[in-house]
Design an enzyme around this catalytic site. Structure first.
Site, mmCIF file in Angstrom:
data_model
loop_
_atom_site.group_PDB
_atom_site.id
_atom_site.type_symbol
_atom_site.label_atom_id
_atom_site.label_comp_id
_atom_site.label_asym_id
_atom_site.label_seq_id
_atom_site.Cartn_x
_atom_site.Cartn_y
_atom_site.Cartn_z
ATOM 1 N N GLU A 1 67.816 66.010 42.548
ATOM 2 C CA GLU A 1 67.713 66.507 44.177
ATOM 3 C C GLU A 1 67.039 65.900 44.978
ATOM 4 O OE1 GLU A 1 68.199 71.116 45.051
ATOM 5 O OE2 GLU A 1 67.138 70.222 43.412
ATOM 6 N N GLU B 1 69.556 76.770 34.811
ATOM 7 C CA GLU B 1 69.832 75.851 35.875
ATOM 8 C C GLU B 1 68.390 74.714 35.617
ATOM 9 O OE1 GLU B 1 69.821 74.599 40.441
ATOM 10 O OE2 GLU B 1 70.461 76.901 39.803
#
Length: 300
Positions: free
Chosen positions: A100, A95
């Site tokens: 974020e 990932e």
């Protein structure tokens, strides 16, 4: 269901279109959370969006031209890539978190999440600051190996006030790099700003990235004195990353935003109560995408 246990109801495409949580113009694509409803405690959570690309990509350069990202207390937006699942479910195949953050966080965090035996050096050539070095999801409650960006225009309200900008992620056998340029940054490469059909040089003239996750490829360990075992603190690219889908999502509270709620400066009460009872707080919880372009290596 939200795998990060957020106070969110990810709606389907039909519902999103009918309730205007997503729509497109000739030049923009919007995704947002509901900002009008009180949410019953018995419901799944506040309606929001999570979408994935149908195509998958291995070695590539992803250029995101973003005008606005979700911001505010309890929010947890992310733009990331995830294994297509051809080698098993997450975390196999890796990932890569490009954008974020949570609550009123001021700077972007880019991270990798992998299976075991993937570790980054503390010091490397990047303008951001290393926050963690072990990428293994089994370490420290899946913290991943992260880099905090430099500059408060890289995330949240600061990003939006500056008019957005460009995030570029490049991945290949040498590792993963993430660059960022704010909307009015004169250093933004023309091929990024203008959306050229081809990127020649693969970012060699783009300067130091905000985040750099160095790796090695099996192809670079073929000499007679080389060992195929990972060097100390290293990460083997082919062993940890396969073809990825792109993902946009917006959740609330959950494993990260909820766990740091008490120190976020967002007021009293619980994060879940805030999500349920303050619809007006989510007026700025939306993505406004100008474009996404994906470049893959030219074939002879």
């Amino acid at each position: 269901d939200d795998p990060t246990h957020g106070r969110v109801d990810y709606v389907n495409q039909t519902t999103a279109l009918a309730t205007n949580l997503t729509y497109a113009t000739h030049t923009k694509f919007y995704m947002s959370a509901d900002s009008t409803s009180i949410i019953p405690t018995s419901s799944r959570g506040r309606p929001s969006i999570r979408i994935s690309s149908q195509d998958t990509f291995a070695d590539s350069i992803i250029v995101l031209d973003l005008a606005h990202m979700p911001e505010g207390c309890s929010t947890w937006p992310a733009f990331w890539t995830l294994s297509s699942g051809t080698h098993g479910g997450w975390p196999n195949g890796g990932e890569i978190d490009i954008i974020e953050g949570v609550n009123n966080q001021a700077t972007n965090l880019a991270s990798l999440h992998t299976t075991s035996n993937c570790q980054m050096p503390q010091n490397r050539i990047q303008s951001g600051s290393t926050t963690s070095t072990n990428c293994d999801v089994a370490f420290n409650y899946n913290q991943g190996c992260g880099v905090s960006f430099a500059g408060d225009e890289t995330y949240g309200s600061g990003f939006n006030k500056a008019g957005g900008g460009w995030y570029v992620m490049m991945r290949d056998g040498e590792g993963v790099k993430v660059w960022f340029w704010s909307r009015n940054d004169p250093r933004t490469p023309l091929e990024v700003r203008e959306g050229w059909d081809d990127i020649v040089g693969g970012g060699l003239l783009w300067g130091i990235p905000q985040a750099y996750f160095p790796m090695y490829s099996l192809d670079s360990h073929q000499g007679p004195l080389d060992s195929l075992s990972p060097p100390s603190g290293g990460c083997e690219y082919e062993d940890h990353f396969d073809e990825h889908r792109m993902v946009f999502d917006l959740t609330f509270c959950g494993d990260w935003a909820g766990s740091v709620w008490s120190t976020s400066g967002c007021g009293t009460g619980t994060c879940e109560d805030y999500v349920n009872n303050n619809p007006e707080a989510f007026a700025n919880a939306y993505w406004e995408v100008n474009s996404i372009r994906v470049y893959t290596p030219a074939r002879a």
